[in-house]
Design an enzyme around this catalytic site. Sequence first.
Site, PDB file in Angstrom:
ATOM      1  N   GLU A  89       0.827  -1.210   0.000  1.00  0.00           N
ATOM      2  CA  GLU A  89       0.000   0.000   0.000  1.00  0.00           C
ATOM      3  C   GLU A  89       0.856   1.252   0.000  1.00  0.00           C
ATOM      4  O   GLU A  89       0.544   2.231  -0.702  1.00  0.00           O
ATOM      5  CB  GLU A  89      -0.947  -0.013   1.205  1.00  0.00           C
ATOM      6  CG  GLU A  89      -2.050  -1.057   1.069  1.00  0.00           C
ATOM      7  CD  GLU A  89      -2.890  -1.190   2.326  1.00  0.00           C
ATOM      8  OE1 GLU A  89      -2.563  -0.531   3.338  1.00  0.00           O
ATOM      9  OE2 GLU A  89      -3.871  -1.965   2.304  1.00  0.00           O
ATOM     10  N   HIS A 123     -10.032   0.025   0.276  1.00  0.00           N
ATOM     11  CA  HIS A 123     -10.428  -0.912   1.336  1.00  0.00           C
ATOM     12  C   HIS A 123     -11.918  -1.258   1.276  1.00  0.00           C
ATOM     13  O   HIS A 123     -12.414  -1.987   2.133  1.00  0.00           O
ATOM     14  CB  HIS A 123     -10.112  -0.311   2.719  1.00  0.00           C
ATOM     15  CG  HIS A 123      -8.642  -0.168   2.975  1.00  0.00           C
ATOM     16  ND1 HIS A 123      -7.893   0.842   2.423  1.00  0.00           N
ATOM     17  CD2 HIS A 123      -7.782  -0.924   3.727  1.00  0.00           C
ATOM     18  CE1 HIS A 123      -6.640   0.717   2.831  1.00  0.00           C
ATOM     19  NE2 HIS A 123      -6.547  -0.331   3.603  1.00  0.00           N
TER      20      HIS A 123
END
Length: 236
Positions: A89, A123
């Site tokens: 990420e 997410h």
Amino acid sequence: LAEPAPAPGSDGGQEASRNALSYEELLGLQLDDCLMSSFVCLALTATLFLGPLAQHLLQGSHDGYDKLVTYPSDWLITMRDEVVAPLTEEFVFRACCARLWDGASFPAPLIIAGLPLCFGLAHAHHFAEHMRRLENKRLAAAQVAFQLLYTSIFGAYATFLLLRTGSAIAVFLVHAFCNHMGVPDLGFLQEQHVLAHRRNAILAVYVVGMVAFGYLLSPLTAGRPTTFRCMAASAH
């Protein structure tokens, strides 16, 4: 995003060559100042988590300090949450995307506020996971919305640290630390909790940590050798 290169051998070409960034610098993977930037960012983040850290120690005094260090039951999940997820990420949403936005001459406030929205939306796929576990659409949607909120807030903080320090390595360590700490457990506010009799002291440490974090955020991250153009522009 890049400006046309001057003709080889020209004064402009020599100047551009001197000012060019290496691949490591472009991705925030340079080792110069990495140790100090990592220390500063981790110390700043630990200050924010001063309350949960104190709560953890007090819990250890009640349950036994040998339980402060716990061993995960599933190493794959631990590796995913504390190594693989932070690494991938931060590489995608900070090291790569922040550099692209900076190369497009976006101002620092827009990068700090806008880029985390992409990070937060990444997410949203957890909705399917929550649905399988909870079998309740409203509850699953509420959990995803809360996750989007705190991941976007963390994304803004991580982007701020990257722009200020230029070190994606430091931001990766902060991300791993935050994933390890998780969302603060406020169960001590309940009467039946073993630390309920110390709730006022714990709350005071929470407040001290947040105030100290806000006070130290700018001065501790100032003066780092960042390579982002938007920071040089915002300084003028």
